[in-house]
Write an enzyme that holds these catalytic residues in place. Sequence first.
Site, PDB file in Angstrom:
ATOM      1  N   HIS A  27      78.125 -29.039 135.580  1.00 34.48           N
ATOM      2  CA  HIS A  27      77.527 -29.414 136.865  1.00 34.48           C
ATOM      3  C   HIS A  27      78.559 -30.002 137.829  1.00 34.48           C
ATOM      4  CE1 HIS A  27      73.416 -28.301 136.325  1.00 34.48           C
ATOM      5  NE2 HIS A  27      73.266 -29.008 135.222  1.00 34.48           N
ATOM      6  N   HIS A  81      71.430 -22.377 136.437  1.00 35.14           N
ATOM      7  CA  HIS A  81      71.931 -22.645 137.787  1.00 35.14           C
ATOM      8  C   HIS A  81      72.793 -21.488 138.287  1.00 35.14           C
ATOM      9  CE1 HIS A  81      70.673 -26.856 138.681  1.00 35.14           C
ATOM     10  NE2 HIS A  81      70.382 -26.787 137.393  1.00 35.14           N
TER      11      HIS A  81
END
Length: 243
Positions: A27, A81
């Site tokens: 992330h 994602h």
Amino acid sequence: MIPAPIPVIEHHAGNTAGRDFVVGDLHGCVDALRFLLREVGFDASRDRLFSVGDLVDRGDQSVEALALLDKPWFFAVLGNHEDTMCAVAEGRQPRYRWYGIGGGWAESLPEGALVQHAARLRKLPLVRVIGEGGARFNVLHAEFFGDDAELDAARFDDTVRERLLWGRALALGEARPKRGLSPTYCGHTPMREVRQIGAQIFIDTGAFIPEGRLTIVEALTQRQWSASTTEAREQGAAQIALP
């Protein structure tokens, strides 16, 4: 735009020269990764780093995280994602939905750059299988309900693909694992600490959360290292060169 088919599974020979590591959801927390690679004594000429996916979003170094795909020692699977980012680039999902799960870093990213990134991400497999027999381990993003034979067959319907990218039933105790699966490293669901459920080892410890940490484990051992982005930067991580 019609999306290219997602690669399903990629096999890797066992590492007889060095060590294999697996890192949790990055992330965009690349400084924490720099710090941890130094902590483990990562040797890019012999060691390999596998990623459970979710390289981008939420942290402040998503572009740097995507650049890891150029490293010959770095091997990622597709995370939800990345899949969402690709859906936006392919015109199948509006940008605001992606921004809602942390994709706001790309608000100023030109459409052409987004398409280029997505084309590379679409080459990532859903599953990586490393080694054979007792030295085998698997890497995927979220969860899998099956054994090694079913994983190797790679005949995943839409439901299985959805679970590989988005599933949380196992991590939340809503389902039970099946026997016959080699140690399998997963991310997606943040844990306070590394947790094993059946054969599946959840190593996302919330790198993007202020109180969270990025975790690296040495595959098929009990060795693990964790660091927060704040801690890593206080230790000069921004000046540590990646291998």
